[in-house]
Design an enzyme around this catalytic site. Sequence first.
Site, short mmCIF file in Angstrom:
data_model
loop_
_atom_site.label_atom_id
_atom_site.label_comp_id
_atom_site.label_asym_id
_atom_site.label_seq_id
_atom_site.Cartn_x
_atom_site.Cartn_y
_atom_site.Cartn_z
N ASP A 56 0.85 -1.17 0.00
CA ASP A 56 0.00 0.00 0.00
C ASP A 56 0.90 1.24 0.00
O ASP A 56 2.10 1.14 0.24
CB ASP A 56 -0.89 -0.03 1.24
N ASP B 79 -1.37 -0.79 6.15
CA ASP B 79 -1.59 -0.27 7.50
C ASP B 79 -3.05 -0.03 7.83
O ASP B 79 -3.38 0.28 8.96
CB ASP B 79 -0.85 1.06 7.67
N ASP C 69 -6.55 -2.66 3.63
CA ASP C 69 -5.45 -3.55 3.23
C ASP C 69 -5.61 -4.96 3.80
O ASP C 69 -4.79 -5.84 3.50
CB ASP C 69 -4.10 -2.98 3.69
#
Length: 1168
Positions: A424, A864, A868
């Site tokens: 990400d 995080d 995700d």
Amino acid sequence: MAPGRRGGIKFSKLYSFVRGNADEQRPEVGGPGFSRVVYCKEPEGFEARMYNYPNNYVRTTKYTVMTFLPKSLFEQFRRVANFFFLITGTLAWTKFAPYTAVSAAIPLIVVISAAIIKEGIEDWRRYQQDVKINNRMVKVHVGNGNFKSTEWKNLKVGDIVMIKKDEFFPADLLLLSSGYEDAICYVETMNLDGETNLKLKQGLEVTSEFNTDDSFQQFRAIVCCEDPNAHLFSFVGTMELEGGQYPLSAKQLLLRDSKLRNTDYVFGAVIFTGHDTKVMQNSTAPPSKRSNLERKMDRIIYLLFLIVFSLASVGSIFFGIWTKDDLANGKMKRWYLRPDNSTIYFDPKRAPLAALCHVLTTLMLYGYFIPISLYVSVEIVKVLQSMFINQDIHMYCEEADRPAHARTSNLSEELGQVDTILSDKTGTLTCNLMEFVKCSIAGRAYGDSVTEVERAIPRRKGPPLHQTQPNAYDHLDNSGEVKPVIKGFNFYDERIMNGNWVHEPRPDVIHLFLRLLALCHTAIPDVDENTGKLSYEAESPDESAFVVSARELGFEFYNRTQTTISVREFDPLSGEIVRRVYQLLNILEFNSTRKRMSVIVRQEDGKLILLSKGGDSVMFERLTKKKSWDFEDATKDHVNKYADAGLRTLILAYRELDEEEYENFNQRFNEAKKAITADRDDLIEEITETIEKDLVLLGATAVEDKLQNGVPECIDKLAQAGIKIWMITGDKMETAINIGFACCLLTQKMQQIVISLETPEIQGIEKSGDKLAVSQASANSVLHQIREGCEMVDSKENPEGRFALIIDGKSLTYALGADMKDTFLKLALGCTSVICCRSSPKQKALVTRMVKLGTRKTTLAIGDGANDVSMIQEADIGIGISGVEGMQAVMSSDVAIAQFCYLERLLLVHGHWCYRRISTMICYFFYKNIIFGFSLFLYEMNTSFSGQPAYNDWFLSLYNVFFSSLPVVALGVFDQDFSPEMCLKYPLLYQEGVQNILFSWIRILGWMFNGFSSAIMIYFLSTKALEPQAFNAQGHTAGRDILGATMYTSVVWAINLQMAISFSYYNVIQRICIWGTIAFWYFFVVVYGSLNPVRSTTAYKIFIEALAPSPAFWLVTLFVSITTLIPYFTFSAIKMKFFPMYHQVIQRQISKGGRLADTENRNRDRGS
């Protein structure tokens, strides 16, 4: 009684949706999925008992008292090796056994008991936690307005409870009232999603009056709502109270395990209990992940089973033939077996049956080919390796006070085999700490601060960048003093600061722009009682940055109630700060589908105005077609430039509403909220679309999410290690590309392959409104672009041979389709870096699955945030970063770290070590057991397959437990070929794991061959050395007991010496394990041999009276042990000289004091 009010009327700070009035219940109530009926305050009533809802007792244990033993045994014997030993252990109680039953059962009992005890300890801890939680106390209504304390486990659906500040909610509660007059409370959901930001909950206005103990004497209500489900942040229902029906939403639901904060008390009705609560509905076990080494280890076990069954079958065939011939011509060939007076086992007349019985005997005897302690030893080693990861001070983030945390020990060696990292961006590569740095208002750009991406441009393009104002924190005020750092505000432009915006060409637009920043949000102001300093609790860092920026630019939001927002704002007419109160009518909340947020407020002059902010992809299409203001093109140009600078942008717009239009919208909006159906959100979305249109553009904001420390260096090092890195983000393509350059994911030498549907052709078809034509044209366009990219990669157009693939979310939807997924993957694998833009959480997971299944190599996903989680769980290894967006990613991960840069050490050091240790350890396990098992086979073959073991029963049993396992466990825990510094200096060492060099079939079979050859040498050298001559001074020859003990001693020495020369790194523990094991063998044979002959059998006084006094014993042991090492030394020397592996080349260079040229050129000049 409830706590008294503080200082008169106490108002809350947030109001979300306008409250509904009494209305009849919708017909959907009671339908599938929405059938729950709760009789509030009457949990024991006749109607309530009909539904038989579960109690509030929660059990998270895996076992109960009754199921622990059977379930834990089942779990252990599901492993094929353990099941095999169970069968052989059972057969040991029969006459087929070549050894005593007790000696066979003890090792199995020890190994299984150790595993069961480990399971029991873990489950006992869970049980203790359950007891602690279930026995927490809560006040529950018992009648006549009285509340009594009781345990959580005693709560029932319909109970009325009272929760005080800083207490946890014992079940899913319907908020009725609180210490605030308007039934508002603050909730911390860290136990649910890890987020520390406070959430606001709001009871219905009609229940807010029930705010004292006595008031509940007359309370009666019926709640009809959805059935138990796992959706944490959604709730659909209605309440029937005093003849009216009132809609319920997630705003009224207080979830179990969340905590009441900043509120004196609340009253609530129990809706879901026990395992029906949403947190328990979400408590399913994470997906089971097994490492590739474990799966391969199982296949090796099957191979050993094949060897065992083959040897047993071959031996039994020969045994049957020889048994049949034992009485040929009236002569007894094996007279010592007394074939003339034998049982079935040696009866020549029943030779085939004797051969079948012999199969069972030899299966038990050859079972020592299978390492019984392998699984337990590997588990112990992995647990210790995970502890080393947790205690690594170099992966401890002092700022956040968070160390690395290996949440599972099953995948430690997988960390050394990662081929592709899928990352990400926001909060992972960047800090997710937003700073307001630039803005565009009325077509004019404001803000002089320079972003990290702009500072990275000189590295890419050469010319230096003139920095007008490097950082807003650095400039001085008029007195020459440095202004304090303001979190979230890194903006400097004298043209609009300090009220100077009134002199700009369009002050009216700037006024509306700043007012929108101060009003369009859900932030909560918080005043420090000691300092009087105003701060904000916001749901996202972006929102906090906007509110802070509005305050710094003269529009200070300072108070909020359910129905109002108060702002101190600069009045351009008077030139002074004035206080204005805006009536808050509706909040149209942000979500990932809408990509925008709006509020409807009434100004002090009575005007109704809708203020909206959102992504450019959804906002520009909602602008009015009447071009009253002509700066849309200029704003788009500024937005593109901000994206080039790596900034996140939002478009700000507004619209004035007339009373009739608003009343019509509000009525329909309230009706949609009362829908008790699964599509209620869709109904609300459809209605909001009708009001969020014909917007008037004001401008755009640009916030910077700074890169985390060490990210560029980490990515560069991982790329040098040969790891492919994909960035999957929801940001715009321009932003993602520039962040890619800033973090070294992209370089100037890479040729970019861009796949996008933002083309004039596709846009032209989209305007026609024909969805089928758009879909077909888009699919064809994406396929054409992918094929062109494949041709570029195959033709090697780039002389450097380095490509970067960039694809947007729309294109990715088609690229992941079954018809072009393989082609897309082929293109992506041919590129050095891949960036997926505008990606949804589902697309992140689909991309991860595509790479994992398509490459058949280890994938690692790192993120995080909650968006995700699906990607993290889909990957072979999931890494969660404990960042600003909460802990959901961490709670779903296999390993948690505080910053992306720690990934470098986690993989290149710990991953490399763990892979090397586990793979070598498993190979050695099979090596040592093949030596032992094959020596038994050779002896039995020499005794015409009579089923007699070469060794004493207890020698057999304790071999795997005491005389061979400790050194290999020490290797798995402590061995390291290079120091951490050298692992980081030579990142290509990591490729040994990616290519699985140390656990390839060639290496495995090589170790197995070493075991077979060592067994042959031990057996034949020992027997030939002891056969011809007297063994001791009395002239006695060596019998089976002496030969067996000598061979056993040679085996113990051989495997431990082999282990000693296999170590790359020595410490005290490893030396103790190796030499201590050898010493313990001598100690054991002395002590065991001194026991009663009935117990010690063939080992009685064997060492004291036979072995120790004989020089032949010591000479044979020394000679045989050293001889077994010759093949390994020879092979290693030839390999090192002519076919060295990469780590051996480095070791040789280091020993010579040289440096490795291949590493010095930074892996063929990666980057610019």
